[in-house]
Design a protein around this motif. Structure first.
Motif, PDB file in Angstrom:
ATOM      1  N   ARG A 126      26.559  33.540  22.843  1.00 48.17           N
ATOM      2  CA  ARG A 126      26.961  33.021  24.484  1.00 48.17           C
ATOM      3  C   ARG A 126      27.876  34.595  25.052  1.00 48.17           C
ATOM      4  O   ARG A 126      27.823  35.803  24.113  1.00 48.17           O
ATOM      5  CB  ARG A 126      27.717  32.048  24.470  1.00 48.17           C
ATOM      6  N   TYR A 127      27.452  34.670  26.157  1.00 49.21           N
ATOM      7  CA  TYR A 127      27.886  36.443  26.375  1.00 49.21           C
ATOM      8  C   TYR A 127      29.173  36.156  27.575  1.00 49.21           C
ATOM      9  O   TYR A 127      29.585  35.456  27.603  1.00 49.21           O
ATOM     10  CB  TYR A 127      26.863  36.965  27.295  1.00 49.21           C
ATOM     11  N   ARG A 128      29.967  36.869  28.048  1.00 49.06           N
ATOM     12  CA  ARG A 128      31.021  36.775  28.729  1.00 49.06           C
ATOM     13  C   ARG A 128      31.735  38.050  29.327  1.00 49.06           C
ATOM     14  O   ARG A 128      31.229  39.554  29.463  1.00 49.06           O
ATOM     15  CB  ARG A 128      32.363  36.708  27.815  1.00 49.06           C
ATOM     16  N   SER A 129      31.381  37.982  30.902  1.00 43.02           N
ATOM     17  CA  SER A 129      31.419  39.023  32.016  1.00 43.02           C
ATOM     18  C   SER A 129      33.299  39.766  31.669  1.00 43.02           C
ATOM     19  O   SER A 129      33.880  39.185  31.342  1.00 43.02           O
ATOM     20  CB  SER A 129      31.326  38.459  32.762  1.00 43.02           C
ATOM     21  N   THR A 130      33.718  40.610  31.180  1.00 42.39           N
ATOM     22  CA  THR A 130      34.884  42.236  31.021  1.00 42.39           C
ATOM     23  C   THR A 130      34.898  42.353  32.879  1.00 42.39           C
ATOM     24  O   THR A 130      35.862  43.061  33.052  1.00 42.39           O
ATOM     25  CB  THR A 130      34.311  42.894  30.288  1.00 42.39           C
ATOM     26  N   VAL A 131      34.404  42.435  34.096  1.00 41.70           N
ATOM     27  CA  VAL A 131      34.565  43.331  34.501  1.00 41.70           C
ATOM     28  C   VAL A 131      35.702  42.085  35.629  1.00 41.70           C
ATOM     29  O   VAL A 131      35.342  40.935  35.959  1.00 41.70           O
ATOM     30  CB  VAL A 131      33.568  43.252  35.973  1.00 41.70           C
ATOM     31  N   SER A 132      36.035  42.551  36.578  1.00 44.87           N
ATOM     32  CA  SER A 132      37.239  42.172  37.673  1.00 44.87           C
ATOM     33  C   SER A 132      36.429  42.178  38.804  1.00 44.87           C
ATOM     34  O   SER A 132      35.828  42.247  39.625  1.00 44.87           O
ATOM     35  CB  SER A 132      38.547  43.147  37.691  1.00 44.87           C
ATOM     36  N   GLU A 133      37.267  40.547  39.364  1.00 44.05           N
ATOM     37  CA  GLU A 133      36.525  40.405  40.412  1.00 44.05           C
ATOM     38  C   GLU A 133      36.694  41.353  41.604  1.00 44.05           C
ATOM     39  O   GLU A 133      35.874  41.899  42.719  1.00 44.05           O
ATOM     40  CB  GLU A 133      37.291  39.442  41.510  1.00 44.05           C
ATOM     41  N   ASP A 134      37.756  42.535  41.544  1.00 40.76           N
ATOM     42  CA  ASP A 134      37.465  43.813  42.668  1.00 40.76           C
ATOM     43  C   ASP A 134      36.642  44.644  42.563  1.00 40.76           C
ATOM     44  O   ASP A 134      35.928  44.700  43.245  1.00 40.76           O
ATOM     45  CB  ASP A 134      39.000  44.480  42.653  1.00 40.76           C
ATOM     46  N   MET A 135      36.114  45.301  41.133  1.00 40.39           N
ATOM     47  CA  MET A 135      35.233  46.140  41.095  1.00 40.39           C
ATOM     48  C   MET A 135      33.220  45.420  41.465  1.00 40.39           C
ATOM     49  O   MET A 135      33.422  45.562  41.940  1.00 40.39           O
ATOM     50  CB  MET A 135      35.692  45.799  39.487  1.00 40.39           C
ATOM     51  N   VAL A 136      33.274  43.668  41.209  1.00 36.49           N
ATOM     52  CA  VAL A 136      32.516  42.815  41.412  1.00 36.49           C
ATOM     53  C   VAL A 136      32.311  42.903  43.016  1.00 36.49           C
ATOM     54  O   VAL A 136      30.968  42.811  43.386  1.00 36.49           O
ATOM     55  CB  VAL A 136      32.602  41.544  40.439  1.00 36.49           C
ATOM     56  N   LEU A 137      33.507  42.652  43.537  1.00 34.45           N
ATOM     57  CA  LEU A 137      33.582  42.648  44.901  1.00 34.45           C
ATOM     58  C   LEU A 137      32.307  44.080  45.605  1.00 34.45           C
ATOM     59  O   LEU A 137      31.892  44.231  46.758  1.00 34.45           O
ATOM     60  CB  LEU A 137      34.351  42.679  45.769  1.00 34.45           C
ATOM     61  N   LYS A 138      33.518  45.860  44.959  1.00 35.40           N
ATOM     62  CA  LYS A 138      32.432  46.934  45.529  1.00 35.40           C
ATOM     63  C   LYS A 138      31.400  46.436  45.495  1.00 35.40           C
ATOM     64  O   LYS A 138      30.252  46.862  45.149  1.00 35.40           O
ATOM     65  CB  LYS A 138      33.437  48.091  44.328  1.00 35.40           C
TER      66      LYS A 138
END
Ligand SMILES: Nc1ncnc2c1ncn2[C@@H]1O[C@H](COP(=O)(O)OP(=O)(O)OP(=O)(O)O)[C@@H](O)[C@H]1O
Length: 536
Positions: free
Chosen positions: A509-521
């Motif tokens: 299984r995988y997990r994303s480590t990115v923050s919401e702010d970064m993904v928004l950008k």
């Protein structure tokens, strides 16, 4: 006789031809085939009488007006000393061509060496020196360089010697005689351009060469010598408090779809016909890559296909012809998309963070303190990153309602479906999140990716729907074929980490480590409506 064969301008013309083609490997400082001894004129790009006005320059680079003006401003009027400049941006964003063509416009003398073709310190040093010493390797001199550099200090000594000699001969430095000798060179500054600087980091002695190059300005202390670095990696990946003056950055962002439209329309004989072709191909291709060097060969093949049914290439297409061409052309699009997807799926997805001009501390992935951050990664990798974030963030039970058969682009439909969700389902979702915070299996990631890859840049417009789409959503099995490679890149960059295995199935299984702010950008950069897909 082609321009490249003109003996007088061989080397510089070879450089300029690099601007017109995707490959820069042809940019070489030596051209053994030329019989003419090099002169100071060889340090200037373009023919002596050639006029290449600012308007010509700006119109040959759609989407780069601001950066060209920034560069011109930093270069200043002729004979003005300047601080080192650092031009950076993603691959094929026009860094090299913009800089070289600006010099063609200014007619100022420069030395250009690429750390790609000059693949070790000695070759790089000797390339710079050969140009400055007006030395051309040929059979007569046994293809030897002007000087042999065994060490960085050799380079610095020879460089100083060569620069003193060149500068003495440039216009304005020693009266009438020199003005004659300098030929077409404009001014008494000499510019040293180091391209593909990111390559040096991979050299065995890269960690000593980089500080040397960045320190050249301080070491030489020659106001008539200016330095320009070109790199696809951002400045913060180089400077680690080494104590030298940080060069002034000029950032070239990825092209927008509109920029690409202008770039590809620029030299077309029948602009209306080409525009009708672009209206079909640009959007789906932009979802995969915005690299001119990747789009250019794909488009040139596809345009030939597109025009096959046209007998008169000067035709002004009407709606009926557009429809006819589209139906003939449609089957060729998906295979070409698959091809380009494979090409743009680099194993080493390089993600770089831009600092605000000149300042800022090194940022790691996941930090997102600054609205000015820019991420250089293939568009498809951005979709994958967003998919991973959504898979980590949203409960799996809501996927069906969020990513419906329209790829989630039909918000009316989605709202209706969402409103049909029972409280019971919501509770299940919340429980699921609590039990299994943020990990997801590969299949789920791929399914989300497949759905959202058709959503960026807004939903398909009426016209495209009229054409029945391009088969991206329905026929993109091939597009997915390389996604594993992308995924492994994102994993090596720690954007996605493995999050244990499923106790029942034993699968990873995988997990994303990115923050919401970064993904928004990231989402904003591809105009993906992320907020519509986040479960709150
Ligand atoms: N704005 C533009 N207008 C016209 N052509 C462009 C533009 N930007 C890039 N190109 C073309 O795209 C190709 C790649 O450009 P160039 O080599 O200058 O990019 P780069 O950023 O230096 O690439 P790399 O990162 O590989 O060194 C060239 O053929 C260039 O002419």
């Amino acid at each position: 006789m082609g321009k490249e064969e003109s003996p007088k301008t061989t080397r510089r013309t070879t450089r300029s031809s690099a601007v017109a083609t995707p490959s820069k490997n042809v940019v070489e400082e030596t051209n053994a085939s030329s019989s003419q001894p090099p002169t100071l004129s060889d340090l200037v790009l373009g023919e002596e009488r050639e006029s290449f006005s600012l308007d010509d320059l700006l119109s040959s680079f759609p989407g780069r007006r601001n950066q060209i003006q920034e560069l011109l401003q930093l270069l200043g009027p002729r004979n003005s000393p300047m601080l080192p400049i650092f031009v950076y941006g993603g691959t094929s964003t026009g860094k090299t061509s913009m800089v070289l063509e600006t010099f063609r416009h200014l007619k100022r003398p420069f030395v250009y060496s690429s750390c790609l073709s000059c693949y070790n310190p000695r070759i790089l040093f000797e390339s710079v020196l050969n140009q400055l010493f007006l030395h051309r390797k040929n059979a007569v001199n046994g293809y030897s360089s002007a000087k042999r550099c065994e060490s960085p200090s050799d380079f610095v000594n020879f460089l100083r010697e060569a620069l003193v000699s060149v500068l003495a001969n440039l216009e304005g430095n020693s009266g009438k005689l020199s003005s004659k000798r300098s030929g077409k060179a404009n001014g008494n500054m000499i510019y040293l351009i180091f391209d593909n600087l990111e390559r040096v980091r991979g050299w065995e002695k890269g960690s000593t060469i980089l500080p040397l190059l960045f320190n050249l300005y301080d070491i030489l202390k020659m106001p008539e010598v200016a330095l320009i670095f070109i790199s696809s990696a951002s400045p913060d990946t180089y400077y680690s408090s080494m104590g030298y003056v940080e060069p002034i950055p000029i950032y070239l962002p990825d092209y927008t779809q509109d920029d690409l439209q202008q770039i590809f329309l620029r030299n077309q004989a029948n602009k209306k016909l080409y525009a009708s072709f672009l209206s079909v191909v640009l959007r789906p291709f932009c979802r995969i890559t915005r690299r001119v060097d990747e789009l250019s060969p794909a488009f040139s093949l596809l345009f030939t296909k597109y025009c096959e049914p046209v007998t008169n290439l000067g035709v002004v297409p009407n709606k009926e012809l557009n429809q006819r061409l589209f139906h003939y052309f449609r089957p060729h699009v998906a295979p070409s998309l698959n091809e380009i997807f494979k090409v743009s799926s680099h194993p080493s997805t390089e993600v770089e963070v831009r600092e605000t001009k000149g300042k800022g501390s090194t940022r790691k992935f996941g930090d997102c303190e600054d609205d000015q951050l820019d991420f250089h990664m293939p568009t498809s990798a951005k979709y994958l990153l967003i998919s991973a974030f959504l898979a980590s963030r949203n409960p799996a039970t809501l996927d069906a309602s969020l990513f419906d058969s329209t790829g989630g682009s039909n918000s009316r439909k989605r709202r209706r479906k969402a409103s049909e969700k029972s409280m019971e389902q919501k509770e299940t979702a919340e429980q699921e999140l609590l039990l299994n915070p943020g990990t997801f299996p590969m299949e789920r990631l791929l399914a989300i990716f497949q759905c959202i890859a058709s959503v960026g840049e807004g939903s398909l417009d009426e016209e495209e729907e009229g054409y029945d789409g391009l088969g991206i959503r329905n026929g993109n099995g091939g597009l997915m074929s390389d996604v594993l490679l992308q995924l492994s890149s994102l994993c090596s960059a720690n954007f996605i980490v493995t999050g244990g295995s499923c106790p029942l199935e034993g699968s990873t299984r995988y997990r994303s480590t990115v923050s919401e702010d970064m993904v928004l950008k990231v989402a904003r950069s591809i105009k993906f409506p992320l907020s519509k897909y986040i479960y709150r």
